[in-house]
Design a protein around this motif. Structure first.
Motif, PDB file in Angstrom:
ATOM      1  N   UNK A 199      28.852  28.926  -3.026  1.00 14.59           N
ATOM      2  CA  UNK A 199      30.126  28.452  -2.476  1.00 14.59           C
ATOM      3  C   UNK A 199      30.341  29.097  -1.118  1.00 14.59           C
ATOM      4  N   UNK A 200      31.437  28.692  -0.448  1.00 19.18           N
ATOM      5  CA  UNK A 200      31.691  29.257   0.889  1.00 19.18           C
ATOM      6  C   UNK A 200      33.186  29.514   1.012  1.00 19.18           C
ATOM      7  N   UNK A 201      33.585  30.775   1.224  1.00 20.72           N
ATOM      8  CA  UNK A 201      34.983  31.101   1.431  1.00 20.72           C
ATOM      9  C   UNK A 201      35.208  31.315   2.921  1.00 20.72           C
ATOM     10  N   UNK A 206      40.787  34.539  10.736  1.00 20.23           N
ATOM     11  CA  UNK A 206      39.719  35.061  11.619  1.00 20.23           C
ATOM     12  C   UNK A 206      38.696  33.976  11.949  1.00 20.23           C
ATOM     13  N   UNK A 207      38.900  32.821  11.333  1.00 20.42           N
ATOM     14  CA  UNK A 207      37.986  31.680  11.557  1.00 20.42           C
ATOM     15  C   UNK A 207      36.541  32.068  11.226  1.00 20.42           C
ATOM     16  N   UNK A 208      36.408  32.832  10.160  1.00 16.40           N
ATOM     17  CA  UNK A 208      35.112  33.426   9.824  1.00 16.40           C
ATOM     18  C   UNK A 208      34.831  33.379   8.323  1.00 16.40           C
TER      19      UNK A 208
END
Ligand SMILES: O=C(O)c1[nH]c(=O)[nH]c(=O)c1Cl
Length: 312
Positions: A199-201, A206-208
């Motif tokens: 998954x991707x959090x 922080x746009x990161x």
């Protein structure tokens, strides 16, 4: 209400245990689990040699769960084998920790299991077929042929209780294919589920991403995955030979969550994110809450409702 649970011929005070990987890397952490209210416990998945794992930050928690890309950090399997054999010698309560194995290849898995077979360890071994975080290593559990080949080779020589830690599946065809494979083997249990892989959090402020390995991709745990975990527990509970038990892992943070997993057919219950975030006291809270749920519903024992999920 009582939570006593029998699993693989062993009687436990309650069904709760840590999920492999959480609070079980070192002897100190394992001893804390041993002294805690957890009914049972399990070691960090081990490889032949010690591993540092992925660069940090590699774990991050949110209000709804966690993301991790630890990368299989562990002290090497001999460290954990020493611990479990020593436990057996000194605490002959028959509750030695389950031993988790996660070789980086089929041969490594076979080699480690051969040593366990020859060792004095008489407890339960969990073969991890679902680590999602070693760059370049696909999850074995998603390679159905490889899974069948490994289990065929393992059961040629392995005679001790063996469970497998499975990744989550999301398709009825996959439930059927995997259950048909697993039903060919004298498995003690399946553990459903490992984290929902890759998954991707994203942190909007922080746009990161929030973890360093794999550009921020990692295994998802916690509230996010409970419906998936319950589905896998139920799917395998209803497909496997009744001799193959189910351990429920994924999204257990309250007595109600635990009740839901038991209703779907789980016997032992593993706690990951909630243990990582709350610490060892989580087991006392979960036991109190599960007893409350059972009392409210008029159940005295877990056997009265295990697996009795109603359909409409
Ligand atoms: O990155 C890890 O160490 C890891 N992380 C997970 O979420 N599940 C696993 O099985 C493993 Cl082995």
């Amino acid at each position: 209400a009582v939570l006593k649970t029998e699993f693989l011929g062993q009687k436990y005070e309650n069904p709760f245990m840590n999920a492999s990987g959480v609070h079980c890397l070192t002897v100190n952490e394992l001893d804390e689990l041993k002294r805690s209210k957890a009914g049972a416990f399990i070691t960090k998945s081990a490889t032949t040699l010690e591993r540092a794992g992925n660069p940090e930050p590699r774990y991050y928690a949110t209000a709804l769960g966690s993301i991790n890309s630890m990368g299989l950090p562990n002290k090497g399997f001999q460290y954990y084998l020493d611990y479990v054999v020593d436990y057996q010698k000194n605490d002959s309560d028959g509750k030695a920790p389950f031993f988790s194995v996660a070789g980086m290849s089929r041969d490594e898995n076979i080699n480690i299991l051969k040593i366990i077979q020859r060792s004095d360890f008489q407890g339960v071994t969990e073969l991890n077929l679902s680590c999602p975080n070693v760059p370049g290593k696909p999850q074995v559990g998603y390679d159905f042929q490889m899974t069948e080949q490994i289990l065929t080779q393992v059961f040629e020589f392995f005679r001790k209780p063996l469970g497998v830690k499975l990744p989550p599946y999301f398709d009825f065809a996959h439930f059927d294919i995997v259950a048909n494979i697993l039903n060919k083997f004298p498995l003690a249990y399946v553990n459903c589920v490992n984290s929902v892989g890759n998954g991707l959090y994203v942190d909007a402020a922080s746009e990161s991403v929030v973890i360093k390995p794999k550009n921020g991709f990692g295994g998802i745990g916690g509230d996010y995955i409970k419906p998936t975990a319950l589905a896998n527990v139920r799917a395998f509970y209803t497909r496997l030979n009744p001799t193959i038990k189910v351990i429920g892992t994924g999204g257990i943070a309250s007595g109600q969550d635990a009740f839901e997993h038991l209703l779907c057919g789980a016997t032992m219950l593993q706690v990951g994110t909630a243990l990582y975030e709350e610490g060892i006291s989580v087991f006392e809270r979960l036991e109190k809450e599960l007893k409350e749920v059972m009392t409210q519903k008029g159940y005295k024992t877990i056997e009265e409702f295990r697996g009795q999920l109603r359909t409409l």
